[in-house]
Design an enzyme around this catalytic site. Structure first.
Site, short mmCIF file in Angstrom:
data_model
loop_
_atom_site.label_atom_id
_atom_site.label_comp_id
_atom_site.label_asym_id
_atom_site.label_seq_id
_atom_site.Cartn_x
_atom_site.Cartn_y
_atom_site.Cartn_z
N GLY A 290 68.45 27.81 -6.03
CA GLY A 290 67.84 28.96 -6.70
C GLY A 290 68.41 29.09 -8.10
O GLY A 290 69.61 28.98 -8.30
N ASP B 91 76.21 25.94 -2.79
CA ASP B 91 76.79 25.08 -1.74
C ASP B 91 75.85 23.97 -1.28
O ASP B 91 76.31 22.88 -0.92
CB ASP B 91 77.31 25.91 -0.56
CG ASP B 91 76.26 26.84 0.01
OD1 ASP B 91 75.19 26.99 -0.60
OD2 ASP B 91 76.52 27.43 1.07
N THR C 220 75.88 30.44 -8.44
CA THR C 220 75.04 31.18 -7.50
C THR C 220 75.17 32.66 -7.76
O THR C 220 76.28 33.18 -7.92
CB THR C 220 75.34 30.90 -6.01
OG1 THR C 220 74.71 31.93 -5.22
CG2 THR C 220 76.81 30.89 -5.66
N ARG D 36 64.87 22.98 -4.33
CA ARG D 36 65.77 22.97 -3.18
C ARG D 36 65.63 21.66 -2.40
O ARG D 36 65.70 21.62 -1.19
CB ARG D 36 65.48 24.17 -2.27
CG ARG D 36 65.79 25.52 -2.92
CD ARG D 36 65.74 26.63 -1.91
NE ARG D 36 65.86 27.93 -2.52
CZ ARG D 36 67.00 28.53 -2.83
NH1 ARG D 36 68.14 27.92 -2.59
NH2 ARG D 36 67.00 29.73 -3.38
N ASP E 293 74.72 34.72 -5.65
CA ASP E 293 75.28 35.32 -4.42
C ASP E 293 76.80 35.41 -4.45
O ASP E 293 77.39 36.14 -3.66
CB ASP E 293 74.86 34.48 -3.21
CG ASP E 293 73.36 34.49 -2.98
OD1 ASP E 293 72.76 35.55 -3.17
OD2 ASP E 293 72.81 33.44 -2.63
N ASP F 240 78.95 33.39 -3.36
CA ASP F 240 79.53 33.10 -2.04
C ASP F 240 80.13 31.70 -1.94
O ASP F 240 80.33 31.20 -0.85
CB ASP F 240 78.46 33.29 -0.94
CG ASP F 240 77.23 32.42 -1.17
OD1 ASP F 240 77.16 31.75 -2.21
OD2 ASP F 240 76.34 32.42 -0.30
N ARG G 283 71.32 36.36 1.39
CA ARG G 283 70.90 36.05 2.75
C ARG G 283 72.05 36.03 3.73
O ARG G 283 71.96 36.53 4.83
CB ARG G 283 70.24 34.67 2.77
CG ARG G 283 68.87 34.67 2.23
CD ARG G 283 68.23 33.33 2.38
NE ARG G 283 68.78 32.36 1.44
CZ ARG G 283 68.14 31.27 1.04
NH1 ARG G 283 66.95 31.02 1.53
NH2 ARG G 283 68.68 30.43 0.19
O1 F6P Z 1 70.55 31.35 -2.96
C1 F6P Z 1 70.32 32.31 -3.94
C2 F6P Z 1 69.20 33.22 -3.58
O2 F6P Z 1 68.97 33.98 -4.72
C3 F6P Z 1 69.39 34.10 -2.36
O3 F6P Z 1 70.13 35.27 -2.55
C4 F6P Z 1 67.96 34.38 -1.99
O4 F6P Z 1 67.85 34.72 -0.64
C5 F6P Z 1 67.31 33.06 -2.24
O5 F6P Z 1 68.02 32.50 -3.30
C6 F6P Z 1 65.84 33.14 -2.55
O6 F6P Z 1 65.35 31.86 -2.73
P1 F6P Z 1 63.92 31.48 -3.27
O7 F6P Z 1 63.93 31.60 -4.75
O8 F6P Z 1 63.73 30.08 -2.82
O9 F6P Z 1 62.95 32.43 -2.66
#
Ligand code: F6P
Length: 351
Positions: free
Chosen positions: A10, A107, A130, A71, A132, A134, A176
């Protein structure tokens, strides 16, 4: 040297400063930098562009990533052709005569870089990103500061309207598996409660405590309430199906509506007027904050130093206020989740 660079997973603010950091530091070593488009997909397909000073000199304040992202997981066979995508990655390394690859990602992306290094012997280093926050082995990742800044602004706007209408407002933020974004948003925005994925094993108790607290503050005369909920909170438990997982096995949460579920819970148990707001991908766009510009720049530049020190299999990490090389395998080995101490700390401010 000839360095490859990619951004995967992301997107988040800070990626462009990191790319710029890589290219500008590489110029000091007279290296050539090749940018691969859309994460590991670009390496698999050999889809690349040269990156020069002109390409990066004005991107420090821009959100997103000039390289694009995806991804894609090379360790998963191509769904249509059944082809081994790792073999394609190795072929691209040879074709472009890469001396090293700098993977910028979370990760999942860095997990691939780590495996390519340890299993295939490819010279990879990592740059952590990230929103997040995390990722293990680094104190912060860029993207987090910008996204929480946006979320705090959302809380403040919601407060104005919640107050006018005596409403309980539920704000859903990204996260998430880890609730750092929700936790920081709740503390820094002065919210009345927060719900995190780390509490999923005791979510019913947390909901009861939240309800008791919201009733308490109403009794003492507070005419509104703000609850922040992380998107990964499960209420009630939903069965994961094959179609709902991405290539790294994470649930795709686009239709879950946890904010509505929490708002309905509050309404059903109190009769109060409730509303919800989901800021979703707005948290991932826009110009990076000062902190994310600096962190992206620093870790990007450090990755090039790690390459020249031949410290492959390492990641440029923020430890204290220093940028140091840490073991990539260790960094991707586990997730940095919100601790019980942090949850206790947040509750001090729910009064
Ligand atoms: O991994 C980062 C993140 O922003 C998460 O917090 C979120 O759930 C996810 O990406 C959303 O991903 P996408 O852009 O594929 O919908």
């Amino acid at each position: 040297m000839r360095l490859g660079v990619l951004t995967g997973g992301g997107d988040c603010p800070g990626l462009n400063p990191a790319i710029r950091g890589v290219v500008m530091r590489a110029l000091d070593y007279h290296d050539e930098v090749i940018g691969f488009r859309e994460g590991w997909a670009g390496i698999i397909k050999g889809d690349a562009i040269p990156l020069t000073l002109e390409d990066v000199e004005e991107i420090i304040g821009k959100g997103g990533t000039i390289l694009g992202s995806s991804r894609t997981n090379p360790y998963k066979k191509d769904k249509e052709t059944g082809k081994d995508r790792v073999a394609e990655v190795i072929a691209t390394f040879k074709k472009f005569e890469l001396d090293a690859l700098i993977g910028i990602g979370g990760d999942d992306t860095l997990g691939v870089a780590s495996k390519l290094y340890s299993q295939e012997g490819l010279p990879c280093v990592g740059v952590p990103k990230t929103m997040d926050n995390d990722l293990y082995c680094t104190d912060f990742t860029f993207g987090f500061d910008t996204s929480v800044t946006l979320a705090v602004d959302a809380v403040e706007r919601l407060r104005d309207t919640a107050k006018s209408h005596r409403r309980a407002m539920v704000l859903e933020v990204m996260g998430r598996h880890a609730g750092w974004v929700a936790l920081y948003t709740a503390i820094a925005g002065g919210a009345d409660w927060v719900l995190l994925p780390e509490q999923n094993d005791r979510i019913e108790k947390e909901l009861e405590d939240m309800l008791a607290h919201l009733q308490e503050i109403r009794k003492r005369g507070k005419r509104y309430a703000i609850v922040v909920v992380s998107e990964g909170v499960e209420l009630p438990k939903k069965t994961e199906t094959e179609e709902e997982l991405d290539e790294f096995g994470h649930m795709l949460l686009k239709e879950r509506g946890i904010a509505d579920a929490v708002a309905n819970y509050i309404k059903d148990n109190t009769g109060w007027d409730t509303r919800t707001a989901v800021i979703g991908h707005m948290q991932r766009g826009g110009p990076p904050t000062l902190f994310d510009r600096m962190l992206g720049t620093r870790v990007g530049a450090k990755a090039v130093d790690l390459v020249h020190e031949k410290k492959f299999g390492q990641m440029a990490a923020l430890v204290g206020n220093e940028i140091v090389g840490v073991d990539l395998k260790e960094a991707v080995g586990k997730q940095k989740l919100v601790t019980e101490d942090w949850i206790k700390f947040a509750k001090i401010f729910f009064k």
